[in-house]
Design a protein around this motif. Sequence first.
Motif, PDB file in Angstrom:
ATOM      1  N   MET A   1       0.843  -1.176   0.000  1.00 33.83           N
ATOM      2  CA  MET A   1       0.000   0.000   0.000  1.00 33.83           C
ATOM      3  C   MET A   1       0.886   1.236   0.000  1.00 33.83           C
ATOM      4  N   SER A   2       0.556   2.177  -0.848  1.00 31.23           N
ATOM      5  CA  SER A   2       1.297   3.433  -0.934  1.00 31.23           C
ATOM      6  C   SER A   2       0.784   4.418   0.110  1.00 31.23           C
ATOM      7  N   PRO A   3       1.696   5.183   0.708  1.00 29.92           N
ATOM      8  CA  PRO A   3       1.261   6.186   1.677  1.00 29.92           C
ATOM      9  C   PRO A   3       0.579   7.367   0.975  1.00 29.92           C
ATOM     10  N   ASN A   4      -0.163   8.137   1.745  1.00 27.01           N
ATOM     11  CA  ASN A   4      -0.780   9.353   1.234  1.00 27.01           C
ATOM     12  C   ASN A   4       0.336  10.357   0.960  1.00 27.01           C
ATOM     13  N   GLN A   5       0.508  10.736  -0.295  1.00 25.56           N
ATOM     14  CA  GLN A   5       1.627  11.581  -0.694  1.00 25.56           C
ATOM     15  C   GLN A   5       1.505  13.021  -0.208  1.00 25.56           C
ATOM     16  N   TYR A   6       0.327  13.407   0.263  1.00 21.37           N
ATOM     17  CA  TYR A   6       0.121  14.767   0.737  1.00 21.37           C
ATOM     18  C   TYR A   6       0.263  14.893   2.254  1.00 21.37           C
ATOM     19  N   LYS A   7       0.537  13.782   2.912  1.00 20.87           N
ATOM     20  CA  LYS A   7       0.806  13.773   4.353  1.00 20.87           C
ATOM     21  C   LYS A   7       2.247  13.313   4.553  1.00 20.87           C
ATOM     22  N   PRO A   8       2.835  13.581   5.721  1.00 19.61           N
ATOM     23  CA  PRO A   8       4.212  13.128   5.957  1.00 19.61           C
ATOM     24  C   PRO A   8       4.340  11.624   5.751  1.00 19.61           C
ATOM     25  N   HIS A   9       5.329  11.243   4.947  1.00 19.21           N
ATOM     26  CA  HIS A   9       5.563   9.828   4.674  1.00 19.21           C
ATOM     27  C   HIS A   9       7.026   9.607   4.317  1.00 19.21           C
ATOM     28  N   ILE A  10       7.420   8.345   4.394  1.00 16.11           N
ATOM     29  CA  ILE A  10       8.811   7.964   4.141  1.00 16.11           C
ATOM     30  C   ILE A  10       8.830   6.875   3.083  1.00 16.11           C
ATOM     31  N   LEU A  11       9.691   7.060   2.085  1.00 18.57           N
ATOM     32  CA  LEU A  11       9.976   6.012   1.122  1.00 18.57           C
ATOM     33  C   LEU A  11      11.368   5.486   1.421  1.00 18.57           C
ATOM     34  N   VAL A  12      11.495   4.170   1.505  1.00 17.64           N
ATOM     35  CA  VAL A  12      12.784   3.536   1.778  1.00 17.64           C
ATOM     36  C   VAL A  12      13.236   2.856   0.496  1.00 17.64           C
ATOM     37  N   LEU A  13      14.402   3.258  -0.007  1.00 19.87           N
ATOM     38  CA  LEU A  13      14.963   2.670  -1.218  1.00 19.87           C
ATOM     39  C   LEU A  13      16.162   1.813  -0.832  1.00 19.87           C
ATOM     40  N   PRO A  14      15.966   0.488  -0.758  1.00 18.09           N
ATOM     41  CA  PRO A  14      17.067  -0.393  -0.369  1.00 18.09           C
ATOM     42  C   PRO A  14      17.961  -0.741  -1.558  1.00 18.09           C
ATOM     43  N   GLU A  15      19.212  -0.969  -1.255  1.00 19.24           N
ATOM     44  CA  GLU A  15      20.175  -1.371  -2.286  1.00 19.24           C
ATOM     45  C   GLU A  15      19.873  -2.765  -2.812  1.00 19.24           C
ATOM     46  N   ASP A  16      19.601  -3.681  -1.888  1.00 17.12           N
ATOM     47  CA  ASP A  16      19.425  -5.073  -2.283  1.00 17.12           C
ATOM     48  C   ASP A  16      18.395  -5.746  -1.381  1.00 17.12           C
ATOM     49  N   ASP A  17      18.189  -7.032  -1.586  1.00 18.03           N
ATOM     50  CA  ASP A  17      17.162  -7.739  -0.829  1.00 18.03           C
ATOM     51  C   ASP A  17      17.490  -7.831   0.655  1.00 18.03           C
ATOM     52  N   ALA A  18      18.767  -7.952   0.993  1.00 17.95           N
ATOM     53  CA  ALA A  18      19.138  -8.022   2.415  1.00 17.95           C
ATOM     54  C   ALA A  18      18.755  -6.727   3.124  1.00 17.95           C
ATOM     55  N   ASN A  19      18.971  -5.592   2.481  1.00 18.51           N
ATOM     56  CA  ASN A  19      18.569  -4.310   3.068  1.00 18.51           C
ATOM     57  C   ASN A  19      17.050  -4.165   3.092  1.00 18.51           C
ATOM     58  N   ARG A  20      16.384  -4.694   2.087  1.00 18.59           N
ATOM     59  CA  ARG A  20      14.914  -4.670   2.072  1.00 18.59           C
ATOM     60  C   ARG A  20      14.366  -5.439   3.268  1.00 18.59           C
ATOM     61  N   GLN A  21      14.977  -6.563   3.574  1.00 20.35           N
ATOM     62  CA  GLN A  21      14.543  -7.366   4.716  1.00 20.35           C
ATOM     63  C   GLN A  21      14.729  -6.601   6.029  1.00 20.35           C
ATOM     64  N   ILE A  22      15.825  -5.864   6.145  1.00 18.37           N
ATOM     65  CA  ILE A  22      16.051  -5.053   7.345  1.00 18.37           C
ATOM     66  C   ILE A  22      14.939  -4.012   7.476  1.00 18.37           C
ATOM     67  N   ALA A  23      14.646  -3.318   6.376  1.00 16.59           N
ATOM     68  CA  ALA A  23      13.593  -2.301   6.402  1.00 16.59           C
ATOM     69  C   ALA A  23      12.244  -2.910   6.752  1.00 16.59           C
ATOM     70  N   ASN A  24      11.915  -4.049   6.161  1.00 15.44           N
ATOM     71  CA  ASN A  24      10.646  -4.704   6.465  1.00 15.44           C
ATOM     72  C   ASN A  24      10.585  -5.153   7.921  1.00 15.44           C
ATOM     73  N   GLY A  25      11.721  -5.492   8.508  1.00 15.57           N
ATOM     74  CA  GLY A  25      11.761  -5.853   9.917  1.00 15.57           C
ATOM     75  C   GLY A  25      11.361  -4.686  10.805  1.00 15.57           C
ATOM     76  N   PHE A  26      11.790  -3.480  10.456  1.00 15.25           N
ATOM     77  CA  PHE A  26      11.409  -2.292  11.220  1.00 15.25           C
ATOM     78  C   PHE A  26       9.907  -2.036  11.136  1.00 15.25           C
ATOM     79  N   LEU A  27       9.300  -2.399  10.025  1.00 16.15           N
ATOM     80  CA  LEU A  27       7.863  -2.173   9.863  1.00 16.15           C
ATOM     81  C   LEU A  27       7.032  -3.051  10.792  1.00 16.15           C
ATOM     82  N   GLN A  28       7.648  -4.028  11.408  1.00 18.89           N
ATOM     83  CA  GLN A  28       6.939  -4.922  12.323  1.00 18.89           C
ATOM     84  C   GLN A  28       6.703  -4.288  13.688  1.00 18.89           C
ATOM     85  N   SER A  29       7.351  -3.156  13.951  1.00 12.33           N
ATOM     86  CA  SER A  29       7.203  -2.503  15.249  1.00 12.33           C
ATOM     87  C   SER A  29       5.773  -2.007  15.440  1.00 12.33           C
ATOM     88  N   PRO A  30       5.158  -2.318  16.585  1.00 14.63           N
ATOM     89  CA  PRO A  30       3.796  -1.844  16.827  1.00 14.63           C
ATOM     90  C   PRO A  30       3.738  -0.332  17.090  1.00 14.63           C
TER      91      PRO A  30
END
Length: 128
Positions: A1-30
């Motif tokens: 799901m894409s964030p609302n572009q008119y409200k504060p949001h963050i796009l994470v651009l990972p170099e590779d899949d290992a970095n993508r996994q790290i970023a997705n791990g942070f998204l698990q935080s409640p």
Amino acid sequence: MSPNQYKPHILVLPEDDANRQIANGFLQSPNLNARAIQVLPPAGGWQRTVEQFINDYVPTMRKFSQRMMVLLIDFDNRENRLSYAQSQIPDDLKERVFILGVQSEPENLKRDILGYDTKSAFVIPFIP
């Protein structure tokens, strides 16, 4: 799901899949508004991450003033990578672009944190 572009949001651009996994791990935080963060597909290398940021995201960052970017790259023990990436960020966007990464390889970070082989790593379940 894409964030609302008119409200504060963050796009994470990972170099590779290992970095993508790290970023997705942070998204698990409640404690995180996961709807305000989008992890993009891996760029395919640290230089391609910087190039993709310049070519694809600099124009949209100027259009959407609430957008912030995280470039997630491996430094591979090369000190000049951070300074090179920083030098590519236009002055008008420097306050909204963050460069993060591990000094060596993400796989090494995971192994160091867990203290054992990554095949034995645990997964934090997502609880809606």
